[in-house]
Each structure stands twice: as C-alpha cells, then as structure tokens.
Design a protein around this motif. Structure first.
Motif, PDB file in Angstrom:
ATOM      1  N   TYR A   9      76.301  41.253  50.589  1.00  0.00           N
ATOM      2  CA  TYR A   9      75.047  40.533  50.342  1.00  0.00           C
ATOM      3  C   TYR A   9      74.691  39.585  51.487  1.00  0.00           C
ATOM      4  O   TYR A   9      73.510  39.374  51.778  1.00  0.00           O
ATOM      5  N   TYR A  58      71.183  39.683  53.606  1.00  0.00           N
ATOM      6  CA  TYR A  58      70.354  38.564  54.046  1.00  0.00           C
ATOM      7  C   TYR A  58      70.223  38.562  55.570  1.00  0.00           C
ATOM      8  O   TYR A  58      69.165  38.242  56.115  1.00  0.00           O
ATOM      9  N   ILE A  77      62.625  32.550  52.366  1.00  0.00           N
ATOM     10  CA  ILE A  77      63.298  33.743  51.849  1.00  0.00           C
ATOM     11  C   ILE A  77      64.416  33.351  50.893  1.00  0.00           C
ATOM     12  O   ILE A  77      64.520  33.876  49.778  1.00  0.00           O
ATOM     13  N   ASP A 119      63.647  33.585  46.862  1.00  0.00           N
ATOM     14  CA  ASP A 119      64.430  34.521  46.046  1.00  0.00           C
ATOM     15  C   ASP A 119      65.144  33.783  44.919  1.00  0.00           C
ATOM     16  O   ASP A 119      65.199  34.265  43.777  1.00  0.00           O
ATOM     17  N   ILE A 131      62.480  32.809  42.266  1.00  0.00           N
ATOM     18  CA  ILE A 131      62.028  33.984  41.505  1.00  0.00           C
ATOM     19  C   ILE A 131      63.072  34.379  40.472  1.00  0.00           C
ATOM     20  O   ILE A 131      62.756  34.681  39.319  1.00  0.00           O
ATOM     21  N   SER A 132      64.320  34.349  40.903  1.00  0.00           N
ATOM     22  CA  SER A 132      65.408  34.678  39.992  1.00  0.00           C
ATOM     23  C   SER A 132      65.441  33.727  38.800  1.00  0.00           C
ATOM     24  O   SER A 132      65.657  34.152  37.659  1.00  0.00           O
ATOM     25  N   SER A 190      62.901  39.597  38.373  1.00  0.00           N
ATOM     26  CA  SER A 190      63.961  38.593  38.425  1.00  0.00           C
ATOM     27  C   SER A 190      65.338  39.242  38.374  1.00  0.00           C
ATOM     28  O   SER A 190      66.260  38.826  39.094  1.00  0.00           O
ATOM     29  N   THR A 216      66.501  40.679  41.892  1.00  0.00           N
ATOM     30  CA  THR A 216      66.545  39.880  43.109  1.00  0.00           C
ATOM     31  C   THR A 216      67.978  39.791  43.621  1.00  0.00           C
ATOM     32  O   THR A 216      68.942  39.988  42.867  1.00  0.00           O
ATOM     33  N   LEU A 217      68.116  39.468  44.886  1.00  0.00           N
ATOM     34  CA  LEU A 217      69.450  39.320  45.467  1.00  0.00           C
ATOM     35  C   LEU A 217      70.210  38.179  44.808  1.00  0.00           C
ATOM     36  O   LEU A 217      71.400  38.300  44.514  1.00  0.00           O
ATOM     37  N   THR A 218      69.513  37.075  44.542  1.00  0.00           N
ATOM     38  CA  THR A 218      70.170  35.921  43.920  1.00  0.00           C
ATOM     39  C   THR A 218      70.736  36.275  42.561  1.00  0.00           C
ATOM     40  O   THR A 218      71.857  35.881  42.211  1.00  0.00           O
ATOM     41  N   THR A 219      69.977  37.030  41.770  1.00  0.00           N
ATOM     42  CA  THR A 219      70.449  37.431  40.446  1.00  0.00           C
ATOM     43  C   THR A 219      71.709  38.272  40.545  1.00  0.00           C
ATOM     44  O   THR A 219      72.677  38.052  39.813  1.00  0.00           O
TER      45      THR A 219
END
Length: 265
Positions: free
Chosen positions: A155, A159, A183, A187, A190-191, A206, A209-212
C-alpha cells in the motif's frame, strides 16, 4: 539502470530529509515500545505478539513516507538534475523505473526499521524485566504480523505510484506537496465520512478506498460500532487487487506522460 540506482542510493543516503525521517522512526519505535509495554505490561503470549501490537499503529507510516516520496520525485525538476541525467544518456523509462525502485527500497528499509526496532526494544525490555514469554498461537500471530507488514509495503508502494504520477505532472515541489496532502487526507476523509452514509454508492466508494483497506488489514476498521477485519476470499482478493490496479494505472500514466512532455526544470 544499475548506475542510476547507485546514484539515487548515494543521493538518498546523504539526503537530510531521509536522515531526519530515519531519526523520526527511531524515536517513534523507541517511544512506542516502552509506552505499550508500560501500559499493558511486557508479558506476551508468544514471540510474535510484539509485532501484532504494532500493526494497528502502522497507519502512522502513511502520514510520513508519502511526503518524502513527493520531495524525492520532484527534486530532479526543482534542482535541474533531471536534464543532466537525461542528457547523460539515461532514457526516460529508466529514470521513472529507477526512481520507483529506489522508493520501494526506501519503503522496505523504513518498515524494517519501524517494526524491527520496536520488536528488539520490546523483547529486550521483556527479557530484562523477567516478564513471562509464552508460546501460545505463535504460528497464527506470526502469519498475521508478516501479512500486515507485506500489505503495508504494497500500500505504501501504491501511494508512491500515485504521488509519483502527480509529482511528475506538476513538477514543482510546493504544489506537489499540497497535492500529496490532498490525496492522503482526502482518501482518509472519504473513508470516514462516507462509511455510514445513507447512499449505497457512497458506502461502496468508502469501502474501496486505500485508507479503508489499510484500516481493515491493520485491525482498526469499525462500522456501525462493529469491528470489521479481513474475512473470506473476497476481502483478501480486494485488499490485494485494488492497490495493484492503482499501481498499474498510475505507472502507465506516468510513463506515457513523462515520455511525451518536454522537460522544463
């Protein structure tokens, strides 16, 4: 390619920002090792448990490393070295590939430093204090710990590909840093904000997303007061496929864009 990678390695080792982040991770690992130990006690169920204690805190990496990637990507434009490198015979493909591979090496080094130093300090404190070290669920905790560490590499590489694409397009460090913050925190927001939205589409956004995904494999994702972790084939496939797709798209756009545009450093 080898000469370019050696040159980038030389630059990185002497970069003040790189050294500063190494020092930051050294301090963070040290503080976390003794803070977690004094809070929960140094008794552990198995030798891998210190690593599983740190995995929920690995989100910290995503607020530091992408910023360095931004500076590292744009330094060639900022200081004019990119023209010298290309004029010396390096192809644009080699330049982008070498930059990205150098970033991956740095990411792996910082993750080893962050997790490794924490583990050494925590285990040393446990041994010195005479705390009990068990052997329960060692295999399971070891698998979980190395899975999270591996996914963190993936991950952070995602990024990096995204930020490299933005940095190559923007070229100016100051503007690229602003875009990087947008960014990362965009993210993240949004998560969080779309997580419990009434719209099924927003919840779907949501959830992907990468964060989720990071919060899921780190074990800190909560929806409607329920703890959500990776479970089942679909969730494991998603957590791997999503970053691979993003990396592929971002690198493709970067190669195409950088190959066609004039260099104005």
């Amino acid at each position: 390619m080898r000469n370019f990678l050696n040159a980038e390695s030389y630059y990185i080792r002497r970069d003040t920002m790189f050294r500063g982040i190494c020092l930051l991770f050294l301090i963070a690992s040290t503080v976390l090792a003794f803070w977690v130990g004094t809070k929960t006690g140094f008794e552990i169920n198995n030798l891998a448990e210190p690593l599983t204690m740190l995995t929920p805190l690995s989100l910290f990496l995503y607020f530091i490393i992408p910023i360095y990637v931004c500076f590292f990507t744009t330094e060639g434009f900022e200081y004019g070295s990119i023209k010298i490198i290309l004029a010396a015979g390096q192809s644009r493909f080699t330049y982008i590939t070498g930059k990205y591979l150098s970033i991956l090496i740095v990411i792996i080094w910082w993750i080893i430093q962050f997790f490794g130093l924490f583990y050494i300090l925590y285990m040393s404190a446990a041994i010195i204090s005479g705390s009990n070290i068990g052997n329960q669920h060692l295999r399971m905790d070891l698998i979980n710990a190395f899975r999270v560490i591996g996914l963190n590499v993936l991950y952070l590489a995602t990024y990096s590909a995204l930020i490299m694409m933005v940095g190559i397009m923007i070229k100016r460090t100051a503007s690229a840093v602003v875009a990087t913050f947008l960014i990362i925190f965009g993210d993240f927001m949004i998560s969080g904000y779309f997580r419990e939205a009434s719209s099924a589409w927003l919840r779907m956004v949501s959830d992907h997303t990468l964060t989720t995904q990071i919060m899921k494999f780190s074990g800190i994702y909560v929806v409607n007061s329920q703890h959500v972790v990776l479970a089942g084939t679909r969730s494991f496939v998603e957590v791997i496929v999503i970053p691979i797709i993003i990396i592929t798209i971002c690198l493709a756009v970067t190669y195409i864009s950088f190959g066609k545009r004039d260099i104005h450093a």
